[in-house]
Design a protein around this motif. Structure first.
Motif, mmCIF file in Angstrom:
data_model
loop_
_atom_site.group_PDB
_atom_site.id
_atom_site.type_symbol
_atom_site.label_atom_id
_atom_site.label_comp_id
_atom_site.label_asym_id
_atom_site.label_seq_id
_atom_site.Cartn_x
_atom_site.Cartn_y
_atom_site.Cartn_z
ATOM 1 N N GLY A 186 45.655 39.997 45.637
ATOM 2 C CA GLY A 186 45.744 38.676 45.498
ATOM 3 C C GLY A 186 45.154 37.698 46.567
ATOM 4 O O GLY A 186 45.287 36.521 46.581
ATOM 5 N N ASP A 187 44.395 38.318 47.565
ATOM 6 C CA ASP A 187 43.789 37.569 48.481
ATOM 7 C C ASP A 187 42.200 37.456 48.488
ATOM 8 O O ASP A 187 41.899 38.606 48.798
ATOM 9 N N PRO A 188 41.781 36.294 48.027
ATOM 10 C CA PRO A 188 40.402 36.548 47.691
ATOM 11 C C PRO A 188 39.448 36.449 49.212
ATOM 12 O O PRO A 188 38.386 36.828 49.054
ATOM 13 N N LEU A 189 40.055 36.144 50.220
ATOM 14 C CA LEU A 189 39.379 36.157 51.378
ATOM 15 C C LEU A 189 39.597 37.166 52.177
ATOM 16 O O LEU A 189 39.331 37.264 53.505
ATOM 17 N N GLY A 190 40.318 38.234 51.695
ATOM 18 C CA GLY A 190 40.765 39.357 52.504
ATOM 19 C C GLY A 190 39.652 40.503 52.425
ATOM 20 O O GLY A 190 39.951 41.519 53.341
ATOM 21 N N GLY A 191 38.501 40.249 51.897
ATOM 22 C CA GLY A 191 37.664 41.504 51.945
ATOM 23 C C GLY A 191 37.629 42.628 50.960
ATOM 24 O O GLY A 191 36.620 43.269 51.109
ATOM 25 N N ARG A 201 32.188 51.051 45.063
ATOM 26 C CA ARG A 201 31.402 51.433 44.533
ATOM 27 C C ARG A 201 31.925 51.907 42.768
ATOM 28 O O ARG A 201 31.109 52.281 41.882
ATOM 29 N N ALA A 202 33.000 52.019 42.701
ATOM 30 C CA ALA A 202 33.809 52.245 41.457
ATOM 31 C C ALA A 202 33.522 51.392 40.516
ATOM 32 O O ALA A 202 33.790 50.105 40.674
ATOM 33 N N GLU A 203 33.204 52.027 39.154
ATOM 34 C CA GLU A 203 32.981 51.053 38.345
ATOM 35 C C GLU A 203 34.455 50.411 37.570
ATOM 36 O O GLU A 203 35.253 51.027 37.584
ATOM 37 N N GLY A 204 34.193 49.162 36.960
ATOM 38 C CA GLY A 204 35.142 48.615 36.548
ATOM 39 C C GLY A 204 35.478 47.169 36.618
ATOM 40 O O GLY A 204 34.419 46.532 37.456
ATOM 41 N N ARG A 205 35.913 46.198 36.012
ATOM 42 C CA ARG A 205 36.128 44.946 36.251
ATOM 43 C C ARG A 205 36.854 44.418 37.505
ATOM 44 O O ARG A 205 37.741 44.989 38.113
ATOM 45 N N ARG A 206 36.459 43.118 38.174
ATOM 46 C CA ARG A 206 37.141 42.604 39.229
ATOM 47 C C ARG A 206 37.587 41.420 38.711
ATOM 48 O O ARG A 206 37.510 40.895 37.528
ATOM 49 N N TRP A 207 38.453 40.558 39.836
ATOM 50 C CA TRP A 207 39.227 39.264 39.498
ATOM 51 C C TRP A 207 38.142 38.380 38.755
ATOM 52 O O TRP A 207 38.486 37.526 37.715
ATOM 53 N N PRO A 208 36.943 38.003 39.118
ATOM 54 C CA PRO A 208 36.139 37.062 38.348
ATOM 55 C C PRO A 208 35.932 37.459 36.769
ATOM 56 O O PRO A 208 35.777 36.385 36.139
ATOM 57 N N GLY A 240 30.813 38.842 45.259
ATOM 58 C CA GLY A 240 30.261 37.182 44.831
ATOM 59 C C GLY A 240 30.946 36.222 45.529
ATOM 60 O O GLY A 240 31.752 36.469 46.459
ATOM 61 N N ASP A 241 30.422 35.214 45.332
ATOM 62 C CA ASP A 241 31.211 33.979 45.872
ATOM 63 C C ASP A 241 32.510 33.345 45.116
ATOM 64 O O ASP A 241 32.972 32.690 45.833
ATOM 65 N N SER A 242 32.776 33.840 44.301
ATOM 66 C CA SER A 242 33.928 33.106 43.519
ATOM 67 C C SER A 242 35.248 33.674 44.064
ATOM 68 O O SER A 242 35.395 34.972 44.679
ATOM 69 N N VAL A 243 36.054 32.567 44.536
ATOM 70 C CA VAL A 243 37.444 32.936 45.266
ATOM 71 C C VAL A 243 38.512 32.036 44.590
ATOM 72 O O VAL A 243 39.548 31.897 45.319
ATOM 73 N N LEU A 244 38.384 31.843 43.393
ATOM 74 C CA LEU A 244 39.274 31.199 42.776
ATOM 75 C C LEU A 244 39.912 31.794 41.498
ATOM 76 O O LEU A 244 39.117 32.246 40.568
ATOM 77 N N VAL A 245 41.266 32.055 41.400
ATOM 78 C CA VAL A 245 41.834 32.540 40.337
ATOM 79 C C VAL A 245 42.962 31.401 39.676
ATOM 80 O O VAL A 245 43.683 31.232 40.543
ATOM 81 N N PRO A 246 42.824 30.873 38.614
ATOM 82 C CA PRO A 246 43.678 29.850 38.284
ATOM 83 C C PRO A 246 44.864 30.409 37.981
ATOM 84 O O PRO A 246 44.986 31.594 37.608
ATOM 85 N N PRO A 247 45.910 29.397 38.176
ATOM 86 C CA PRO A 247 47.314 29.942 37.778
ATOM 87 C C PRO A 247 47.733 30.691 36.683
ATOM 88 O O PRO A 247 48.315 31.849 36.541
ATOM 89 N N GLU A 248 47.201 30.217 35.380
ATOM 90 C CA GLU A 248 47.100 30.605 34.366
ATOM 91 C C GLU A 248 46.587 32.092 34.137
ATOM 92 O O GLU A 248 47.304 33.051 33.573
ATOM 93 N N ARG A 270 48.874 34.340 52.881
ATOM 94 C CA ARG A 270 49.898 33.488 53.723
ATOM 95 C C ARG A 270 50.038 32.236 52.958
ATOM 96 O O ARG A 270 50.997 31.760 52.826
ATOM 97 N N ARG A 271 48.898 31.684 52.735
ATOM 98 C CA ARG A 271 48.957 30.363 52.196
ATOM 99 C C ARG A 271 49.591 30.453 50.831
ATOM 100 O O ARG A 271 49.109 31.573 49.700
ATOM 101 N N VAL A 272 50.188 29.653 50.277
ATOM 102 C CA VAL A 272 50.906 29.612 49.049
ATOM 103 C C VAL A 272 50.601 28.488 48.168
ATOM 104 O O VAL A 272 50.972 27.359 48.351
ATOM 105 N N ASP A 273 49.457 28.786 47.266
ATOM 106 C CA ASP A 273 48.899 27.766 46.242
ATOM 107 C C ASP A 273 49.677 28.258 45.005
ATOM 108 O O ASP A 273 50.568 28.889 44.883
#
Length: 385
Positions: A186-191, A201-208, A240-248, A270-273
């Motif tokens: 759940g941390d887009p800036l965590g690496g 390198r494992a195949e499969g979908r990611r958050w974007p 990639g550059d996408s770091v946003l997951v909408p609440p929905e 740590r930030r609570v958005d």
């Protein structure tokens, strides 16, 4: 001071009527049977097939009650078109029969309800108004009804506290028990937790790929689409550059993951958005990782204040070394949180990470044993220790 302690019991996952596998959330189950559709109305059939696809279910289609009556009796759900109700009279009475038609809800004539009673239908649903309700019913039936996953979130009290390390170790320990396990980054800036596990390198979908998700997400389809790394499924970030997951999207994806049963571990920033708040609301247990330092405790107090408003059960996991006069209980008391445990020092952790070994990958290591003991308490009936 002991380097390996766990304290207190944790609440077991609550049964809420959501989906899990018949084996109680253990990994390796096959696909569930899809619903039975009975209709000759091609327009209605197109709609029902579309809704089944949205729910991740593969239906069996007939124009009347199947000659093989076990198909009628054993299907998890039976969808009878309004046109086919007369042909279904006399079929074996069973739960889970829905009479489906087209038109605005609330305007059915008495004949529709009479036909529903004749075939033993639980309810009458009209499309398109009832599409979302019908997708939910199809998905619940296809995935099976049972306990939701025990969902544990890990949050760092300050930067570098070791939350991602603990989240990975907990997920690996859960997978070693044979339970279905899903690790959510759940941390887009965590690496990327997939990198920490050596599965980038494992195949499969990611958050974007799920950023546009709204409403119902099929749990089975979600699980099968994710990379499989070291015996568990991982939802992480791409490079990639996408770091946003909408609440929905966060709400829909986590709800789908929980319906599959077993264990879900979520690594949170740590930030609570708004998106993080959606994740916190679905946790059964939150673990706040705090180093035994005064500045870390001060920082963790702010995190605890925000997360504690949402998480039902937030506890402290404390790790040394400690500043003079501090110990694990002092830190937990300062945060006004129950103490979940003292994270043990693992002298081989950094060297192992440099060599490609995941944190907690060795079951007999200090971190692996800590996580196994934590799960033993968390999964005990009624949270008993």
């Amino acid at each position: 001071m002991s380097t390996f302690r766990t304290f207190g019991g944790f609440r077991a996952a609550r049964s809420t009527g959501s989906s899990a596998t018949p084996d109680g959330g253990r990994a390796g189950g096959g696909h569930q049977a899809g619903p039975l559709i009975v209709t000759e109305d091609l327009a209605l059939l197109d709609d029902l097939l579309r809704l089944c696809a949205a729910a991740g279910a593969e239906p069996e289609v007939h124009h009347t009650v199947p000659d093989n009556r076990t198909s009628w009796a054993d299907a998890p759900l039976v969808l009878v078109g309004d046109d086919a109700a007369a042909r279904c009279r006399g079929a074996v009475r069973r739960p889970g029969v829905i009479l489906v038609g087209r038109g605005a809800e609330g305007r059915e004539d008495p004949e529709v309800w009479r036909r529903a009673v004749e075939i033993g239908a639980d309810c009458v649903l009209r499309l398109p108004d009832a599409e979302s309700r019908l997708v939910d019913r199809i998905a619940d039936a296809a995935e099976g009804a049972g306990k939701q996953a025990l969902t544990v979130g890990v949050i760092g009290g300050r930067g570098g506290a070791g939350a991602s390390t603990l989240a990975c170790a907990l997920a690996l320990a859960a997978a070693r028990t044979g339970r279905r396990t899903l690790l959510v980054d759940g941390d887009p800036l965590g690496g990327g937790l997939d990198v920490l596990l050596g599965g980038e390198r494992a195949e499969g979908r990611r958050w974007p790929d799920f950023a546009a998700s709204k409403g119902r997400v099929a749990g089975g389809a979600l699980e099968e689409s994710l990379p499989s790394v070291r015996g568990l499924r991982v939802l992480s970030w791409d490079r990639g550059d996408s770091v946003l997951v909408p609440p929905e999207a966060m709400r829909s994806v986590l709800a789908a993951a929980r319906r599959r049963g077993g264990i879900v571990v979520v690594d949170l920033p740590r930030r609570v958005d708004a998106a993080v708040t959606e994740a916190l609301a679905q946790l059964d247990l939150g673990l706040l990782v705090v180093p035994g330092e005064l500045r870390a405790v001060a920082a963790a107090q702010r995190v605890a204040a925000h997360a504690g408003r949402v998480v039902r059960d937030l506890r402290a996991v404390v790790r040394g070394p400690y500043a003079p006069g501090l110990d694990e209980q002092w830190v937990a008391d300062a945060l006004r949180l129950p103490l979940a445990g003292e994270l043990p020092h693992d002298p081989g952790l950094l060297a192992g990470l440099d060599g490609g070994a995941p944190p907690g990958g060795e079951a007999r290591g200090p971190l692996g044993r800590f996580c196994a003991e934590l799960w033993a308490r968390a999964l005990a009936p009624d949270g008993a220790s």
